[in-house]
Design a protein around this motif. Structure first.
Motif, PDB file in Angstrom:
ATOM      1  N   PHE A  49     -26.386 -28.774   1.530  1.00 52.91           N
ATOM      2  CA  PHE A  49     -26.260 -30.220   1.690  1.00 52.91           C
ATOM      3  C   PHE A  49     -24.899 -30.590   2.279  1.00 52.91           C
ATOM      4  O   PHE A  49     -24.810 -31.472   3.126  1.00 52.91           O
ATOM      5  CB  PHE A  49     -26.518 -30.937   0.370  1.00 52.91           C
ATOM      6  N   ASN A  96     -31.871 -36.646   2.091  1.00 58.08           N
ATOM      7  CA  ASN A  96     -30.824 -36.917   1.107  1.00 58.08           C
ATOM      8  C   ASN A  96     -31.286 -37.953   0.090  1.00 58.08           C
ATOM      9  O   ASN A  96     -31.037 -37.814  -1.111  1.00 58.08           O
ATOM     10  CB  ASN A  96     -29.540 -37.386   1.790  1.00 58.08           C
ATOM     11  N   TRP A 102     -32.522 -36.222   7.947  1.00 62.65           N
ATOM     12  CA  TRP A 102     -31.396 -35.988   7.048  1.00 62.65           C
ATOM     13  C   TRP A 102     -31.268 -37.124   6.032  1.00 62.65           C
ATOM     14  O   TRP A 102     -31.134 -36.881   4.835  1.00 62.65           O
ATOM     15  CB  TRP A 102     -30.108 -35.836   7.872  1.00 62.65           C
ATOM     16  N   HIS A 147     -33.964 -28.594   5.634  1.00 63.60           N
ATOM     17  CA  HIS A 147     -32.514 -28.650   5.854  1.00 63.60           C
ATOM     18  C   HIS A 147     -32.026 -27.379   6.545  1.00 63.60           C
ATOM     19  O   HIS A 147     -31.130 -27.430   7.390  1.00 63.60           O
ATOM     20  CB  HIS A 147     -31.779 -28.870   4.535  1.00 63.60           C
ATOM     21  N   ALA A 167     -25.185 -29.851   6.020  1.00 64.78           N
ATOM     22  CA  ALA A 167     -25.974 -30.870   6.727  1.00 64.78           C
ATOM     23  C   ALA A 167     -25.212 -32.187   6.787  1.00 64.78           C
ATOM     24  O   ALA A 167     -25.209 -32.867   7.831  1.00 64.78           O
ATOM     25  CB  ALA A 167     -27.331 -31.060   6.046  1.00 64.78           C
TER      26      ALA A 167
END
Length: 128
Positions: A27, A51, A47, A92, A30
């Motif tokens: 994370f 999230n 994205w 991801h 990304a």
């Protein structure tokens, strides 16, 4: 007598250390691409939606658990039983791969000293 099944922990991380000495997670990697403005419009939508989904799906540990002075090198690991979360990570990984950002899967029965735990994850300070 049977023993209780041991929990394996899963982490998706860069194979290269960050300047602070740890391996950034999927994370963080990304999010770095997004902050740098490197995502296409479609990737940006993926994205953001990803999230938002992860933020709603499980608790976010307090930022204090990542304080480098108090908990040097602290990182999050999924519990292997959190399959509903882990099965969403490949999107991801594809996003990172599209930008040439390597990310590996690591598994461990003992990733470090646990400083935070909930049903799906732990935050640990890695061993030595």
């Amino acid at each position: 007598m049977t023993s209780a099944p041991s929990v394996t922990y899963v982490r998706f991380e860069s194979p290269q250390r960050h300047e602070r000495g740890h391996f950034p997670g999927v994370f963080a990697l990304a999010n770095g691409l997004a902050r740098a403005g490197r995502l296409t419009a479609a990737q940006q939508r993926f994205w953001r939606a990803g999230n938002d989904w992860f933020d709603a799906a499980y608790p976010t540990p307090d930022a204090a658990f990542y304080d480098p002075e108090r908990y040097p090198g602290a990182v999050s690991w999924f519990k292997s039983t959190a399959t509903h979360l882990i099965e969403r990570v490949p999107g991801h990984l594809e996003l990172l791969a599209a930008h040439g950002v390597p990310c590996r899967e690591v598994r461990s029965a003992d990733p470090g000293r646990v400083i935070y735990e909930d049903e799906v994850q732990v935050v640990v300070v890695p061993h030595g």
